[in-house]
Design a protein around this motif. Structure first.
Motif, mmCIF file in Angstrom:
data_model
loop_
_atom_site.group_PDB
_atom_site.id
_atom_site.type_symbol
_atom_site.label_atom_id
_atom_site.label_comp_id
_atom_site.label_asym_id
_atom_site.label_seq_id
_atom_site.Cartn_x
_atom_site.Cartn_y
_atom_site.Cartn_z
ATOM 1 N N LYS A 18 0.838 -1.196 0.000
ATOM 2 C CA LYS A 18 0.000 0.000 0.000
ATOM 3 C C LYS A 18 0.877 1.250 0.000
ATOM 4 C CE LYS A 18 -4.576 -0.936 0.679
ATOM 5 N NZ LYS A 18 -4.495 -2.038 -0.270
ATOM 6 N N LEU A 19 0.641 2.092 -0.996
ATOM 7 C CA LEU A 19 1.298 3.390 -0.986
ATOM 8 C C LEU A 19 0.374 4.360 -0.250
ATOM 9 C CD1 LEU A 19 2.410 3.524 -4.717
ATOM 10 C CD2 LEU A 19 3.939 3.390 -2.750
ATOM 11 N N GLU A 20 0.956 5.235 0.541
ATOM 12 C CA GLU A 20 0.110 6.221 1.230
ATOM 13 C C GLU A 20 -0.202 7.398 0.326
ATOM 14 O OE1 GLU A 20 1.385 7.331 5.232
ATOM 15 O OE2 GLU A 20 2.433 5.410 5.282
ATOM 16 N N THR A 21 0.692 7.648 -0.612
ATOM 17 C CA THR A 21 0.491 8.751 -1.559
ATOM 18 C C THR A 21 -0.239 8.197 -2.782
ATOM 19 O OG1 THR A 21 2.415 9.987 -0.808
ATOM 20 C CG2 THR A 21 1.739 10.322 -3.088
ATOM 21 N N LYS A 22 -1.313 8.895 -3.198
ATOM 22 C CA LYS A 22 -2.108 8.389 -4.328
ATOM 23 C C LYS A 22 -1.369 8.645 -5.655
ATOM 24 C CE LYS A 22 -6.740 8.234 -6.053
ATOM 25 N NZ LYS A 22 -8.111 8.644 -6.025
ATOM 26 N N VAL A 23 -1.383 7.643 -6.534
ATOM 27 C CA VAL A 23 -0.700 7.801 -7.826
ATOM 28 C C VAL A 23 -1.740 7.941 -8.934
ATOM 29 C CG1 VAL A 23 0.903 6.752 -9.463
ATOM 30 C CG2 VAL A 23 1.228 6.381 -7.010
ATOM 31 N N TYR A 24 -1.639 9.007 -9.707
ATOM 32 C CA TYR A 24 -2.501 9.209 -10.870
ATOM 33 C C TYR A 24 -1.657 8.957 -12.120
ATOM 34 C CZ TYR A 24 -5.794 11.604 -7.736
ATOM 35 O OH TYR A 24 -6.671 11.919 -6.730
ATOM 36 N N THR A 25 -1.955 7.882 -12.843
ATOM 37 C CA THR A 25 -1.136 7.552 -14.013
ATOM 38 C C THR A 25 -1.773 8.097 -15.285
ATOM 39 O OG1 THR A 25 -0.397 5.577 -12.867
ATOM 40 C CG2 THR A 25 -0.009 5.652 -15.241
ATOM 41 N N CYS A 180 8.443 6.872 -9.912
ATOM 42 C CA CYS A 180 8.818 5.917 -8.850
ATOM 43 C C CYS A 180 9.908 6.498 -7.954
ATOM 44 C CB CYS A 180 9.232 4.563 -9.426
ATOM 45 S SG CYS A 180 10.687 4.611 -10.475
ATOM 46 N N TYR A 181 10.745 7.365 -8.507
ATOM 47 C CA TYR A 181 11.763 8.011 -7.665
ATOM 48 C C TYR A 181 11.118 9.023 -6.720
ATOM 49 C CZ TYR A 181 15.217 6.122 -10.993
ATOM 50 O OH TYR A 181 15.980 5.316 -11.780
ATOM 51 N N VAL A 182 10.038 9.661 -7.181
ATOM 52 C CA VAL A 182 9.307 10.581 -6.295
ATOM 53 C C VAL A 182 8.777 9.787 -5.102
ATOM 54 C CG1 VAL A 182 7.311 12.109 -6.062
ATOM 55 C CG2 VAL A 182 8.616 12.110 -8.205
ATOM 56 N N LEU A 183 8.176 8.620 -5.396
ATOM 57 C CA LEU A 183 7.592 7.806 -4.315
ATOM 58 C C LEU A 183 8.664 7.300 -3.362
ATOM 59 C CD1 LEU A 183 4.974 5.886 -6.431
ATOM 60 C CD2 LEU A 183 4.486 7.516 -4.587
ATOM 61 N N GLU A 184 9.824 6.993 -3.904
ATOM 62 C CA GLU A 184 10.937 6.517 -3.085
ATOM 63 C C GLU A 184 11.215 7.526 -1.956
ATOM 64 O OE1 GLU A 184 14.446 4.333 -5.185
ATOM 65 O OE2 GLU A 184 15.011 6.434 -5.016
ATOM 66 N N ASP A 185 11.165 8.817 -2.292
ATOM 67 C CA ASP A 185 11.454 9.871 -1.302
ATOM 68 C C ASP A 185 10.203 10.378 -0.589
ATOM 69 O OD1 ASP A 185 14.022 9.708 -2.256
ATOM 70 O OD2 ASP A 185 14.247 11.847 -2.678
ATOM 71 N N ASP A 191 0.245 14.312 -0.855
ATOM 72 C CA ASP A 191 -1.064 13.719 -1.098
ATOM 73 C C ASP A 191 -1.085 12.842 -2.342
ATOM 74 O OD1 ASP A 191 -2.738 15.144 1.012
ATOM 75 O OD2 ASP A 191 -1.638 16.776 0.059
ATOM 76 N N ALA A 192 -0.408 13.294 -3.411
ATOM 77 C CA ALA A 192 -0.528 12.558 -4.671
ATOM 78 C C ALA A 192 0.673 12.801 -5.564
ATOM 79 C CB ALA A 192 -1.795 13.002 -5.406
ATOM 80 N N VAL A 193 0.852 11.888 -6.530
ATOM 81 C CA VAL A 193 1.835 12.118 -7.584
ATOM 82 C C VAL A 193 1.172 11.830 -8.923
ATOM 83 C CG1 VAL A 193 2.859 9.833 -7.167
ATOM 84 C CG2 VAL A 193 4.098 11.463 -8.539
ATOM 85 N N ILE A 194 1.409 12.720 -9.873
ATOM 86 C CA ILE A 194 0.918 12.492 -11.234
ATOM 87 C C ILE A 194 2.053 11.829 -12.000
ATOM 88 C CG2 ILE A 194 0.002 13.547 -13.324
ATOM 89 C CD1 ILE A 194 -0.825 15.975 -11.672
ATOM 90 N N ASP A 195 1.817 10.584 -12.450
ATOM 91 C CA ASP A 195 2.858 9.860 -13.192
ATOM 92 C C ASP A 195 2.690 10.147 -14.683
ATOM 93 O OD1 ASP A 195 4.607 8.143 -14.379
ATOM 94 O OD2 ASP A 195 3.965 6.344 -13.295
ATOM 95 N N GLY A 196 3.604 10.946 -15.215
ATOM 96 C CA GLY A 196 3.552 11.280 -16.642
ATOM 97 C C GLY A 196 4.742 10.693 -17.384
ATOM 98 N N GLY A 197 5.357 9.642 -16.818
ATOM 99 C CA GLY A 197 6.511 9.011 -17.484
ATOM 100 C C GLY A 197 7.812 9.732 -17.188
ATOM 101 N N ASP A 198 8.861 9.358 -17.924
ATOM 102 C CA ASP A 198 10.187 9.955 -17.724
ATOM 103 C C ASP A 198 10.191 11.421 -18.155
ATOM 104 O OD1 ASP A 198 10.832 7.353 -17.218
ATOM 105 O OD2 ASP A 198 12.616 7.333 -18.494
ATOM 106 N N ASN A 199 10.978 12.249 -17.448
ATOM 107 C CA ASN A 199 11.122 13.647 -17.867
ATOM 108 C C ASN A 199 11.992 13.712 -19.121
ATOM 109 O OD1 ASN A 199 11.593 13.995 -14.427
ATOM 110 N ND2 ASN A 199 9.760 14.681 -15.461
#
Ligand code: AMP
Ligand code: MG
Length: 372
Positions: A18-25, A180-185, A191-199
């Motif tokens: 379970k991730l505590e931070t919500k991921v929006y892909t 995934c590196y954002v989630l690592e830290d 609250d959330a991370v928007i996953d838009g792929g590699d920068n």
């Protein structure tokens, strides 16, 4: 080319984690569709309620909060563990928004905005006072950027137009270039991370100061001196002190004082003739092995097979600054995951965008390098 990171690995092997931070892909980062826009709108609502959302940009992932809400900025500093005198960049999604947050905007700012926005250029301008001092680190100036990443632009719009965002890493660690590196830290801290792929670029924006008549480059980036000079019709040079990370006192760019981008192992950039660099690193690797150290190398793709190291990560050729910059931070994170004690880096080009790569490399190395 990339290894796995500790945030990805448990998720892949343990789907119940379970991730505590919500991921929006986001399905279509280059052109967000209706479903994508719905998720982005939800994230905009989180920001309007004072929450924190990490989001992709063309440089690195940003840790966003409402720039006009000082409590949000306070939360950003806390989540990152960032000293509160290290100001945040305000991200906008249209040029006219500049006039709400800056005053006495010089003509050159408009020339550069027309030419490079949306894009990886941050301008320091005099603050109009509408951005709280908490966001500007107590300064009467404000840093502004309009990113080109489509997801970033939609997210800024959905959030009310003014997003304060530093890079979405714990202060001092390498900037994150994947969700995934954002989630690592940051898992559990935001609250959330928007996953838009590699920068696309993978290295922070160019920062220029336009507050005192003569434009000054405070941090080199993808918008090089050459590009700035072409747009302004004059020669632009970086203050050499800026490329020397041991330089302690730069009141104009407070963040430059702090240790940055650093993995746990000691980074050793090696300069010189490529053949000599290869031999030098090979010799140093055997010394380190004899001392039972875990070793890492960040090198050109041509040389990846020529080293005997525990962790080898490669970019493009030595003259390819874009690839070096693009893979650098993920390589440093991999070195951490593998507990590398000592990390050697080949002499990628220092020209053009290579200047920005060397600026970050030297910071990660604590300003030292070796001559082969
Ligand atoms: P980052 O660490 O990528 O969030 O970049 C933010 C950096 O922008 C800070 O560390 C400062 O060096 C610089 N910066 C932001 N706002 C200002 C400002 N008002 N004046 C000078 N530099 C600023
Ligand atoms: Mg940063």
């Amino acid at each position: 080319m990339h290894g796995t990171c500790s945030a990805c690995t448990p998720t892949d092997s343990d789907p119940d984690r379970k991730l505590e931070t919500k991921v929006y892909t986001i399905k279509n980062p280059s052109s967000p569709d209706e479903d994508d826009l719905k998720m982005i709108a939800e994230c905009g609502e989180i920001i309007k309620r004072g929450g924190l959302v990490a989001f992709p940009t063309e440089t690195v992932y940003g840790l966003g909060g409402d720039a006009l809400n000082e409590e949000s900025s306070g939360r950003i500093y806390a989540a990152k563990g960032r000293p509160s005198d290290n100001p945040l960049i305000v991200h906008i999604c249209e040029i006219p928004a500049l006039e709400k947050i800056a005053r006495d905007i010089p003509e050159e700012a408009y020339i550069l905005a027309e030419k490079f926005w949306p894009g990886p250029l941050t301008m320091i301008l005099k603050s109009s006072g509408s951005v709280p001092l908490k966001t500007t680190g107590g300064l009467d100036t404000v840093a502004v950027r309009m990113p080109s990443d489509k997801v970033a632009l939609e997210f800024i719009k959905a959030s009310g137009g003014f997003i304060a965002a530093p890079s979405a890493n714990i202060s001092g660690r390498p900037s994150p270039t994947k969700a995934c590196y954002v989630l690592e830290d940051m898992d559990g801290r935001i609250d959330a991370v928007i996953d838009g792929g590699d920068n696309a670029i993978g290295l922070e924006s160019t920062i220029i100061d336009l507050t005192d008549g003569s434009m000054q480059v405070l941090r080199p980036g993808y918008i090089t001196n050459e590009k700035l000079g072409e747009a302004l019709g004059r020669n632009i040079e970086t203050d050499p002190a800026l490329l020397d990370p041991s330089c302690k006192d730069r009141p104009k760019a407070p963040g430059m004082r702090y240790r940055h981008y650093a993995p746990k192992g000691q980074v050793h950039p090696v300069k010189g003739d490529p053949e000599k660099v290869l031999e030098h690193i090979r010799a140093k690797l055997s010394e380190a092995k004899a001392e039972n150290k875990k070793t890492g190398v960040f090198c050109s793709k041509e040389n990846a097979g020529k080293y005997d190291a525990d962790v080898i990560r490669c970019a493009g050729s030595l003259d390819d600054a874009e690839a070096a910059a693009h893979f650098f931070y993920s390589a440093l994170r991999d070195m951490d995951d593998e507990n590398a004690d000592i990390i050697f880096v080949e002499n990628f080009t220092e020209h053009g965008f290579g200047e920005a790569f060397w600026n970050r490399l030297l910071k990660s190395a604590g300003s030292e390098w070796e001559e082969a």
